[in-house]
Design a protein around this motif. Structure first.
Motif, mmCIF file in Angstrom:
data_model
loop_
_atom_site.group_PDB
_atom_site.id
_atom_site.type_symbol
_atom_site.label_atom_id
_atom_site.label_comp_id
_atom_site.label_asym_id
_atom_site.label_seq_id
_atom_site.Cartn_x
_atom_site.Cartn_y
_atom_site.Cartn_z
ATOM 1 N N THR A 29 0.834 -1.196 0.000
ATOM 2 C CA THR A 29 0.000 0.000 0.000
ATOM 3 C C THR A 29 0.873 1.252 0.000
ATOM 4 O OG1 THR A 29 -0.139 0.138 2.399
ATOM 5 C CG2 THR A 29 -1.794 -1.221 1.298
ATOM 6 N N CYS A 30 0.257 2.399 -0.203
ATOM 7 C CA CYS A 30 0.985 3.673 -0.198
ATOM 8 C C CYS A 30 1.681 3.912 1.131
ATOM 9 C CB CYS A 30 0.026 4.823 -0.491
ATOM 10 S SG CYS A 30 -0.649 4.783 -2.157
ATOM 11 N N SER A 31 1.121 3.357 2.213
ATOM 12 C CA SER A 31 1.735 3.533 3.537
ATOM 13 C C SER A 31 2.812 2.500 3.812
ATOM 14 C CB SER A 31 0.659 3.455 4.626
ATOM 15 O OG SER A 31 0.059 2.176 4.631
ATOM 16 N N GLY A 32 3.061 1.583 2.859
ATOM 17 C CA GLY A 32 4.116 0.591 3.006
ATOM 18 C C GLY A 32 3.670 -0.742 3.581
ATOM 19 N N VAL A 33 2.405 -0.875 3.961
ATOM 20 C CA VAL A 33 1.874 -2.118 4.518
ATOM 21 C C VAL A 33 1.720 -3.150 3.392
ATOM 22 C CG1 VAL A 33 -0.123 -3.169 5.654
ATOM 23 C CG2 VAL A 33 0.654 -0.901 6.336
ATOM 24 N N LEU A 34 2.120 -4.414 3.663
ATOM 25 C CA LEU A 34 1.939 -5.485 2.688
ATOM 26 C C LEU A 34 0.629 -6.210 2.967
ATOM 27 C CD1 LEU A 34 5.522 -7.027 2.544
ATOM 28 C CD2 LEU A 34 4.427 -5.511 0.891
ATOM 29 N N VAL A 35 -0.127 -6.472 1.910
ATOM 30 C CA VAL A 35 -1.405 -7.178 1.998
ATOM 31 C C VAL A 35 -1.343 -8.340 1.029
ATOM 32 C CG1 VAL A 35 -3.894 -6.992 1.657
ATOM 33 C CG2 VAL A 35 -2.619 -5.036 2.538
ATOM 34 N N ALA A 36 -1.713 -9.540 1.476
ATOM 35 C CA ALA A 36 -1.733 -10.721 0.608
ATOM 36 C C ALA A 36 -3.180 -11.112 0.352
ATOM 37 C CB ALA A 36 -0.986 -11.874 1.257
ATOM 38 N N VAL A 37 -3.504 -11.355 -0.914
ATOM 39 C CA VAL A 37 -4.843 -11.796 -1.310
ATOM 40 C C VAL A 37 -4.682 -13.028 -2.183
ATOM 41 C CG1 VAL A 37 -6.944 -11.191 -2.563
ATOM 42 C CG2 VAL A 37 -5.754 -9.447 -1.235
ATOM 43 N N THR A 38 -5.406 -14.092 -1.866
ATOM 44 C CA THR A 38 -5.435 -15.289 -2.703
ATOM 45 C C THR A 38 -6.791 -15.313 -3.398
ATOM 46 O OG1 THR A 38 -4.011 -16.448 -1.137
ATOM 47 C CG2 THR A 38 -5.220 -17.802 -2.739
ATOM 48 N N GLN A 39 -6.767 -15.447 -4.722
ATOM 49 C CA GLN A 39 -8.000 -15.411 -5.495
ATOM 50 C C GLN A 39 -7.862 -16.297 -6.717
ATOM 51 O OE1 GLN A 39 -8.054 -11.178 -6.389
ATOM 52 N NE2 GLN A 39 -7.309 -11.531 -8.448
#
Length: 65
Positions: A29-39
């Motif tokens: 994200t713009c704030s540097g947080v990593l997000v994982a999505v499985t789809q």
């Protein structure tokens, strides 16, 4: 009634037991947080491409922006 319901339930279960090809997407994200999505495999995404995360939890999906 009981036999018909059992047969219908069995057919529905078979459809949900089939494996679905998927992809795991890691987003910074713009704030540097990593997000994982499985789809399920969908639209092709490129590294660095701006994306939008629709929904949340198990219903979250990543789509091109």
């Amino acid at each position: 009634g009981t036999v018909g319901g059992a047969l219908a339930g069995n057919e529905i279960q078979k459809k949900h037991d089939r494996p679905v090809q998927g992809q795991q997407i890691i987003i910074r994200t713009c704030s540097g947080v990593l997000v994982a999505v499985t789809q399920p495999v969908g639209a092709p995404l490129r590294v660095g491409q701006r994306v939008y995360v629709e929904g949340n939890g198990d219903a979250a999906r990543v789509v091109p922006q």
